[in-house]
Scaffold this motif. Structure first.
Motif, PDB file in Angstrom:
ATOM      1  N   ALA A  41       0.829  -1.209   0.000  1.00 43.37           N
ATOM      2  CA  ALA A  41       0.000   0.000   0.000  1.00 43.37           C
ATOM      3  C   ALA A  41       0.862   1.258   0.000  1.00 43.37           C
ATOM      4  O   ALA A  41       0.575   2.227  -0.718  1.00 43.37           O
ATOM      5  CB  ALA A  41      -0.922  -0.006   1.216  1.00 43.37           C
ATOM      6  N   ILE A  42       1.945   1.259   0.779  1.00 42.07           N
ATOM      7  CA  ILE A  42       2.799   2.445   0.878  1.00 42.07           C
ATOM      8  C   ILE A  42       3.512   2.732  -0.440  1.00 42.07           C
ATOM      9  O   ILE A  42       3.651   3.886  -0.858  1.00 42.07           O
ATOM     10  CB  ILE A  42       3.813   2.265   2.021  1.00 42.07           C
ATOM     11  N   VAL A  43       3.960   1.686  -1.131  1.00 41.22           N
ATOM     12  CA  VAL A  43       4.763   1.877  -2.342  1.00 41.22           C
ATOM     13  C   VAL A  43       3.905   2.140  -3.572  1.00 41.22           C
ATOM     14  O   VAL A  43       4.205   3.035  -4.378  1.00 41.22           O
ATOM     15  CB  VAL A  43       5.662   0.638  -2.576  1.00 41.22           C
ATOM     16  N   TYR A  44       2.801   1.406  -3.726  1.00 39.45           N
ATOM     17  CA  TYR A  44       2.074   1.444  -5.000  1.00 39.45           C
ATOM     18  C   TYR A  44       0.768   2.232  -4.959  1.00 39.45           C
ATOM     19  O   TYR A  44       0.194   2.494  -6.014  1.00 39.45           O
ATOM     20  CB  TYR A  44       1.784   0.010  -5.460  1.00 39.45           C
ATOM     21  N   PHE A  45       0.297   2.600  -3.794  1.00 36.48           N
ATOM     22  CA  PHE A  45      -0.915   3.405  -3.719  1.00 36.48           C
ATOM     23  C   PHE A  45      -0.534   4.810  -3.259  1.00 36.48           C
ATOM     24  O   PHE A  45      -0.112   5.008  -2.116  1.00 36.48           O
ATOM     25  CB  PHE A  45      -1.928   2.787  -2.743  1.00 36.48           C
ATOM     26  N   ARG A  46      -0.658   5.749  -4.164  1.00 38.77           N
ATOM     27  CA  ARG A  46      -0.262   7.120  -3.869  1.00 38.77           C
ATOM     28  C   ARG A  46      -1.369   7.815  -3.085  1.00 38.77           C
ATOM     29  O   ARG A  46      -2.333   8.318  -3.648  1.00 38.77           O
ATOM     30  CB  ARG A  46       0.017   7.877  -5.179  1.00 38.77           C
ATOM     31  N   PHE A  47      -1.240   7.804  -1.772  1.00 34.52           N
ATOM     32  CA  PHE A  47      -2.246   8.451  -0.945  1.00 34.52           C
ATOM     33  C   PHE A  47      -1.561   9.483  -0.051  1.00 34.52           C
ATOM     34  O   PHE A  47      -0.353   9.385   0.219  1.00 34.52           O
ATOM     35  CB  PHE A  47      -3.004   7.423  -0.094  1.00 34.52           C
ATOM     36  N   PRO A  48      -2.300  10.497   0.399  1.00 34.85           N
ATOM     37  CA  PRO A  48      -1.696  11.559   1.223  1.00 34.85           C
ATOM     38  C   PRO A  48      -1.053  10.994   2.488  1.00 34.85           C
ATOM     39  O   PRO A  48      -1.558  10.057   3.106  1.00 34.85           O
ATOM     40  CB  PRO A  48      -2.893  12.463   1.564  1.00 34.85           C
ATOM     41  N   LEU A  49       0.095  11.558   2.825  1.00 36.63           N
ATOM     42  CA  LEU A  49       0.826  11.196   4.045  1.00 36.63           C
ATOM     43  C   LEU A  49       1.328   9.754   4.040  1.00 36.63           C
ATOM     44  O   LEU A  49       1.623   9.196   5.095  1.00 36.63           O
ATOM     45  CB  LEU A  49      -0.065  11.411   5.282  1.00 36.63           C
TER      46      LEU A  49
END
Length: 287
Positions: A105-113
Motif C-alpha cells: 500500500a505504501i509503495v504502490y498506492f499514492r495516498f496523502p501522508l
C-alpha cells in the motif's frame, strides 16, 4: 596453504565451541535423572534416550525426581512443542502477511501522508514489547483473549522491520512491470498475487526465518498470557525447572536437558531448510 589451514582451524574451533553445549545437553538427556544428580553433566550417551523422550513427550510432565511433588498438568513436552510451533509459525506468517500488505500500500498506492505513515510505522521500533507490555496486556485481557492462541499471536504480528524490508524490495522492482501489468488490465490484487508475490519468495523466506526464530524464542509475552498450563511453551517449561532449582529441590535433570534439545531443534531445522533462500533474500540485488 598455511593461511587456508589456519582459517579452517579457526572455523572448526568456532563450530566446536558453539556445538559443545548442544552436544552436552543431548548426551546428558539420555541418562537417568538420578545418575545426573550424582555425576553431573555427561559427555557421552546413556541408555535412557527412548524412555526420557517418550515420557517427556507423551507421559506425565513432573519436573521433580521420583514424582515427589506437583506436576505441570496438561503441559507434556508434546503440548509445549505444539504451542511453541503455533506461536512461531503464527508469529512469522502473520508478520509477513501484514507487512507485505502494508508495504504494498505504501509503495504502490499514492495516498496523502503515505511516506509520513511509513516513518510512523518505522518509529515503532523505538517501542519494543517490553515498553508497551502493560497496555498491550490490558487490551488483550479486556478482549478476553488471555489463554488463547489469538492472544499469544495477534498483538505481536505488526512488524516495522519486515515492513521496511518489503518496502525497500518493492521499490527496487522495475516500473516496466507495472506498465506491463496495466497493459494486461491487471488490477491491484492480480498484480500483487501474480507478479509481486512470486518475485518476493526469497525475501519472504528470509523474513520467515528471522520472525520464526523471534516468535519461537518469545518468553515475556507468553508468561503473561498463559495462566493455563495447557498453553505453556517449551521455554516456559524450562523456566519451571529453573524455579525448582531455586526452591532447593532436585529436578528431573534429564527432562530439563531434553526440553533444551527440543527447543533448539525446530529453529535449527528451519534455518537449514531455508538457508539458501535466506542468503538470497538478504544479499541478492538482481531482482
Amino acid at each position: 596453504m598455511k593461511n587456508k589451514l589456519f582459517d579452517h582451524l579457526i572455523l572448526i574451533s568456532g563450530v566446536i565451541f558453539l556445538m559443545l553445549p548442544v552436544w552436552l545437553a543431548l548426551a546428558s538427556s539420555t541418562h537417568s535423572a538420578e545418575y545426573l544428580a550424582r555425576n553431573g553433566i555427561q559427555f557421552w550417551f546413556g541408555d535412557e534416550f527412548i524412555s526420557t523422550y517418550k515420557d517427556l513427550l507423551v507421559g506425565s510432565s513432573s519436573v521433580f525426581l521420583n514424582d515427589v511433588s506437583t506436576q505441570i498438568k496438561g503441559a507434556s513436552g508434546l503440548t509445549m512443542l505444539k504451542n511453541s510451533l503455533i506461536l512461531g509459525l503464527g508469529f512469522a506468517v502473520g508478520k509477513i502477511v501484514i507487512s507485505m500488505l502494508a508495504a504494498y500500500a505504501i509503495v504502490y498506492f499514492r495516498f496523502p501522508l503515505g511516506t509520513f505513515l511509513f516513518w510512523v510505522i518505522f518509529s515503532s521500533l523505538l517501542l519494543p514489547l517490553e515498553v508497551r507490555i502493560i497496555p498491550s496486556y490490558e487490551i488483550v485481557a479486556q478482549l478476553g483473549m488471555v489463554n488463547s492462541y489469538t492472544g499469544l499471536i495477534l498483538p505481536l504480528i505488526a512488524s516495522a522491520t519486515a515492513t521496511f524490508f518489503f518496502r525497500q524490495f518493492f521499490l527496487s522492482i522495475p516500473d516496466e512491470l507495472i506498465e506491463a501489468a496495466k497493459m494486461d488490465n491487471a488490477g491491484p490484487w492480480r498484480f500483487f498475487m501474480d507478479i509481486l508475490l512470486p518475485l518476493s519468495k526469497a525475501m519472504i523466506a528470509a523474513i520467515f526465518i528471522i520472525m520464526f526464530v523471534v516468535g519461537w524464542n518469545q518468553y515475556l509475552w507468553p508468561i503473561l498470557m498463559t495462566t493455563d498450563d495447557s498453553f505453556k511453551t517449551l521455554l516456559l517449561g524450562i523456566k519451571d525447572i529453573i524455579n525448582v532449582l531455586d526452591d532447593g529441590k532436585i529436578p528431573a535433570y534429564n527432562r530439563a536437558f531434553a526440553l533444551v534439545v527440543l527447543s533448539i531443534a525446530p529453529p535449527v531445522l528451519v534455518v537449514v531448510l531455508f538457508q539458501k533462500w535466506f542468503i538470497k533474500g538478504l544479499v541478492d540485488s538482481d531482482k
